[in-house]
Write a protein that holds these residues in place. Structure first.
Motif, mmCIF file in Angstrom:
data_model
loop_
_atom_site.group_PDB
_atom_site.id
_atom_site.type_symbol
_atom_site.label_atom_id
_atom_site.label_comp_id
_atom_site.label_asym_id
_atom_site.label_seq_id
_atom_site.Cartn_x
_atom_site.Cartn_y
_atom_site.Cartn_z
ATOM 1 N N SER A 196 34.499 -65.473 -43.764
ATOM 2 C CA SER A 196 34.720 -66.239 -42.540
ATOM 3 C C SER A 196 33.419 -66.540 -41.821
ATOM 4 O O SER A 196 33.353 -67.454 -41.001
ATOM 5 C CB SER A 196 35.669 -65.492 -41.611
ATOM 6 O OG SER A 196 35.173 -64.190 -41.363
ATOM 7 N N THR B 24 48.111 -66.452 -37.985
ATOM 8 C CA THR B 24 47.198 -67.576 -37.758
ATOM 9 C C THR B 24 45.763 -67.087 -37.736
ATOM 10 O O THR B 24 45.485 -65.913 -37.437
ATOM 11 C CB THR B 24 47.532 -68.293 -36.432
ATOM 12 O OG1 THR B 24 46.698 -69.437 -36.292
ATOM 13 C CG2 THR B 24 47.288 -67.365 -35.248
ATOM 14 N N SER B 25 44.861 -67.974 -38.082
ATOM 15 C CA SER B 25 43.418 -67.721 -38.033
ATOM 16 C C SER B 25 42.767 -68.890 -37.313
ATOM 17 O O SER B 25 43.046 -70.054 -37.634
ATOM 18 C CB SER B 25 42.853 -67.578 -39.451
ATOM 19 O OG SER B 25 41.443 -67.518 -39.423
ATOM 20 N N THR C 42 35.754 -65.895 -35.214
ATOM 21 C CA THR C 42 36.958 -66.016 -36.036
ATOM 22 C C THR C 42 37.957 -64.969 -35.556
ATOM 23 O O THR C 42 37.611 -63.792 -35.440
ATOM 24 C CB THR C 42 36.639 -65.792 -37.526
ATOM 25 O OG1 THR C 42 35.699 -66.754 -37.969
ATOM 26 C CG2 THR C 42 37.898 -65.898 -38.372
ATOM 27 N N GLN D 67 41.904 -63.464 -36.232
ATOM 28 C CA GLN D 67 43.046 -63.452 -37.134
ATOM 29 C C GLN D 67 44.119 -62.502 -36.614
ATOM 30 O O GLN D 67 43.799 -61.420 -36.090
ATOM 31 C CB GLN D 67 42.638 -63.000 -38.537
ATOM 32 C CG GLN D 67 41.707 -63.947 -39.270
ATOM 33 C CD GLN D 67 41.416 -63.488 -40.684
ATOM 34 O OE1 GLN D 67 41.945 -62.470 -41.123
ATOM 35 N NE2 GLN D 67 40.579 -64.228 -41.389
ATOM 36 N N TYR E 37 48.395 -62.806 -40.711
ATOM 37 C CA TYR E 37 47.786 -63.947 -41.399
ATOM 38 C C TYR E 37 47.376 -63.556 -42.816
ATOM 39 O O TYR E 37 46.846 -62.465 -43.054
ATOM 40 C CB TYR E 37 46.566 -64.453 -40.635
ATOM 41 C CG TYR E 37 45.840 -65.561 -41.375
ATOM 42 C CD1 TYR E 37 46.368 -66.839 -41.415
ATOM 43 C CD2 TYR E 37 44.657 -65.298 -42.062
ATOM 44 C CE1 TYR E 37 45.723 -67.855 -42.112
ATOM 45 C CE2 TYR E 37 44.004 -66.303 -42.764
ATOM 46 C CZ TYR E 37 44.547 -67.577 -42.788
ATOM 47 O OH TYR E 37 43.916 -68.566 -43.478
#
Length: 834
Positions: A344, A435-436, A456, A458, A462
């Motif tokens: 990420s 969700t991210s 980022t 999360q 996710y």
């Protein structure tokens, strides 16, 4: 056929120009001389004679024209310089607008030339006057003295932007093998460990298709691993503005890039199908000459030897753009430091793709053994809402997993850019949804001060597609499935949130600064953070720098605060560096010296003292470029008990219709084949670096920029004295995936200084004109009957115009052996009258 005398006239105009100036001055004109003004005027023959010049010379300068045949010129279109080109001229010196010249000028092909698309000989299919007949208002201005061609054409004659793909070279056939070999041996306290690796990329370009297959072999301490990473076919459809791939592919759409499939995909033509590797950088610090191994999903994807101190490895060929990178630094004494670069951190908001549709379908491809391989369908769409506002949406679907997302970039100000993206997922077997979100901001606070941040986030539910496929379901337990975690760690070890911040100041009076900080928290409560900072200042030719770094938590090397102070400066042709390192284990100081010995050999020597252990380490390395391969050799002595030897080879082998040619650099998808007929060892500069022709006069231009101009230049200083290049600079415009043929026309010349006498044994008079058998002017007689002939052909017959309209034939015989080390040969000749 281009006559040799015409070429001599074109290439040695400087010999004749002084004569022209003297001729003009004989007319009694004052001020600047315009040779063209002499058209239709007469010259004072007696004035020419008084200056020792043949009056017949005047007629050769009344109307300067280009010589017949192909000539290198500089093109100007509607006042704009287009660059170098090869133009053909008729016997009357008129320009022939053939197909190659029209393409170089970026002009529309007339209807009469439409049949040329499949013509073997473009010269035979397109008449010289077709263009002027199609565009009667076009103006042509020729400047022979400057070797320039100026064209004024109507706008409808220019190639439209949407037709510009037709201007680029397409097709071509060649096979290639890129290779990179690395071997090392560590002897430590009576034990030895060997390491070997071989990375290869095999492929073929045929027409507008290309095939590529990548493999890796490694052997560490007797544990061998062979990995086949991918194999695919690719074709670019220029008229559709799209590129297609089939085989073992990595998804290249804007939001789900990197997913490995056995399938097909279609992306916008200008998209980079592997840009996640080029954009990735792995940074760290080595405490000796060390080997760095980078893995994804347990597969070794990159190996490199690095010197002691901070390092940064870029231009990686990765498997995908989102999977974590597992980095291992193996020091000269065998100790290892490992850290993880989270995927990420490298994932971008998906906003750098070109506008258009992307889609892919296929079966999921695993790099490990076993496990599920479901059918995957993914598609995305990217818009350029305006120059600063890109947007993307996309989805990825399988039977048990679905994900969708969006991305948006927008400016907060002219100097501040914000990128946002979000992915949502639903994993049916795990019953998880999540969700991210990725957000980043970059801004220029001042002209020299930049700052940026990214994060980022999360949720626990996710999942990426690979997460769902590494989970194995066991027998039900208390009414629910029990999850057996994958070998790379459970879901609790995933990163919950990650943050990064950087700032940089450049070119301020006290130097340049850079500072970055990354922090990540996992769902199991553990965290990691890393701080890196640097300062550099140039004091004249001396460079002073300081770098600091510290890692804590998961993946840290437990060395505490690490500092590196360095001072470097030139010492003659050499570069010298001294430094001091400090960390939790102690203080080390050292010095190194490097030098480039010519264009093919460089070396570096290095000594370091460990003040804690009171030991001195020695390192030496050499980089060799013996024209057709790159080689590295290294030796390290670590303390009293550890020794390391290393060596590497890299380059490429290209097979084509003309044979097999070696390249010292890896060959890209778009490349060229260079030919300098009959000349070996000719040096040519290319966008990647210098290359040299082999014994067959061939070389490889390993990388050409698709749909841009790439320039090749022959370094004429290294050519044999008898070799001349008609046009030593060529601009190549290559289409994506093409193999361009680049030929430099060669003229083998013999330069001869002839001492000519008449039938009475007296030297010919100074200023007499010398002509060839076609009555083309060559040069004049200089002092003591000497005639300099810069280009001699075995069948050349010369004659000299004597006084009172008499002519004599010049018979001479150049020597059978040519001394290429001499500037010219010497010969004797007698000029005989018929």
């Amino acid at each position: 056929m281009i006559r040799s005398a015409d070429r001599r006239w074109a290439r040695h105009l400087w010999l004749s120009l002084p004569c022209a100036l003297l001729i003009a001055s004989a007319r009694g004109e004052e001020g600047a001389v315009d040779i063209r003004a002499a058209v239709g005027k007469t010259f004072d023959a007696s004035g020419l004679r008084r200056r020792g010049l043949d009056p017949q010379l005047a007629e050769h300068f009344v109307r300067p024209v280009f010589p017949e045949g192909a000539q290198p010129v500089t093109l100007f279109i509607n006042g704009a310089k287009k660059g170098s080109a090869t133009a053909r001229f008729t016997a009357e010196g008129e320009l022939c607008m053939d197909r190659p010249l029209l393409q170089a000028a970026g002009l529309q092909m007339p209807d009469s030339a439409s049949r040329l698309s499949h013509a073997a000989d473009p010269y035979s299919a397109l008449g010289c006057d077709d263009f002027s007949q199609a565009y009667p208002n076009a103006l042509v201005e020729l400047k022979p003295n400057a070797f320039e061609v100026h064209l004024i054409v109507p706008t409808q004659a220019l190639v439209a932007p949407e037709q510009s793909a037709d201007r680029y070279h397409r097709g071509g056939t060649a096979a290639l093998l890129n290779y990179e070999v690395l071997t090392s041996r560590n002897d430590n306290a009576g034990t030895s460990q060997d390491f070997k690796s071989l990375n290869t990329l095999a492929g073929i370009n045929m027409g507008d298709w290309l095939l590529r297959s990548r493999q890796n072999y490694s052997d560490s301490g007797g544990e061998a691993q062979v990995s086949h990473l991918y194999a695919y076919g690719q074709r670019t459809f220029s008229r559709l503005g799209a590129t297609g791939q089939a085989g073992q592919i990595n998804v290249a759409n804007s939001l789900f890039s990197g997913t490995a499939l056995n399938g097909v995909q279609l992306v916008p033509e200008s998209s980079s199908l592997d840009d996640w590797g080029a954009a990735s950088v792995v940074e760290g610090i080595a405490h000796s000459v060390a080997r760095v191994e980078i893995r994804q999903n347990g597969t070794l994807v990159h190996t490199a030897m690095v010197p002691a101190g901070p390092f940064a490895i870029s231009d990686l060929q990765l498997l995908d753009g989102r999977t974590d990178l597992e980095v291992t630094v193996i020091e000269a004494n065998g100790s290892q430091n490992a850290f993880v670069v989270p995927g990420s951190h490298r994932a971008r908001a998906g906003l750098d793709s070109v506008p258009g549709y992307s889609m892919a379908v296929g079966q999921y491809r695993r790099y490990d053994r076993g496990g599920e391989m479901p059918l995957v369908l993914t598609a995305s769409r990217t818009w350029a809402l305006n120059r600063t506002l890109p947007a993307s949406v996309g989805a990825l679907l399988t039977a048990d997993y679905q994900a969708g997302g969006w991305g948006l970039g927008f400016p907060l100000s002219p100097l501040t850019q914000v990128n946002l993206s979000q992915l949502v997922s639903s994993a049916a077997k795990e019953g998880q949804k999540g969700t991210s979100v990725v957000a980043s901001v970059d801004t220029l606070l001042t002209e020299r001060w930049s700052i940026g941040a990214s994060t980022t986030q999360q949720t626990r539910g996710y999942r990426q597609l690979s997460d769902t496929l590494t989970v194995q379901h066991t027998a039900p337990l208390a009414g629910s499935d029990t999850l057996t975690l994958n070998p790379y760690g459970g879901f609790e070890r995933r990163y919950r949130d990650q943050y990064s911040l950087y700032t940089g100041l450049s070119n301020i009076p006290v130097g340049s600064f850079y500072l970055s900080h990354t922090h990540a928290n996992r769902f199991d409560g553990q965290s990691s953070q890393r701080v890196m900072g640097s300062w550099a200042k140039n004091l004249g030719a001396v460079n002073l720098s300081l770098s600091v770094s510290q890692s804590k938590g998961v993946g840290s090397d437990n060395r505490g605060l690490q500092t590196n102070l360095s001072l470097s400066f030139p010492l003659g042709e050499r570069s010298v560096r001294s430094y001091a390192n400090s960390d939790k284990t102690g203080i080390r100081s050292g010095a190194s010296m490097s030098e480039q010995l010519g264009e093919g050999v460089g070396y570096s020597v290095h000594a370091e003292h460990n003040h804690t252990q009171r030991e001195t380490d020695l390192f030496a390395s050499a980089h060799l470029l013996p024209r057709y391969v790159q080689a590295t050799l290294g030796y390290s002595r670590y303390g009293q008990a550890s020794t390391q030897y290393s060596g590497g080879l890299s380059g490429a082998i290209v097979a084509h219709a003309g044979g097999v040619t070696l390249s010292p650099y890896a060959v890209d998808d778009t490349f060229g084949l260079i030919s300098v007929p009959g000349v070996s060892g000719a040096k040519i500069t290319t966008p990647r670096g210098p290359v040299w022709t082999d014994v067959f006069g061939q070389a490889v231009a390993p990388s050409l920029a698709p749909y841009k101009k790439s320039q090749m230049t022959v370094i004429t200083q290294n050519l044999p004295r008898n070799v001349e290049i008609t046009n030593g600079v060529q601009d190549v415009q290559a289409g994506k995936g093409s193999v361009s043929q680049i030929t430099f026309e060669v003229m083998n010349s013999r330069r001869v200084l002839v001492r000519a006498i008449d039938s009475h044994g007296k030297p010919l008079a100074k200023g007499l004109s010398v002509f060839d058998s076609h009555n083309q002017f060559l040069t004049i007689v200089i002092d003591d009957g000497n005639i300099y002939l810069p280009q001699v052909a075995s069948d050349t017959r010369l004659h000299v115009a004597l006084a009172d309209n008499q002519i004599c034939s010049l018979d001479y015989e150049p020597g059978e052996q040519v001394d290429f080390s001499a500037h010219y040969e010497s010969a004797q000749a007698t000029c005989k009258q018929p």
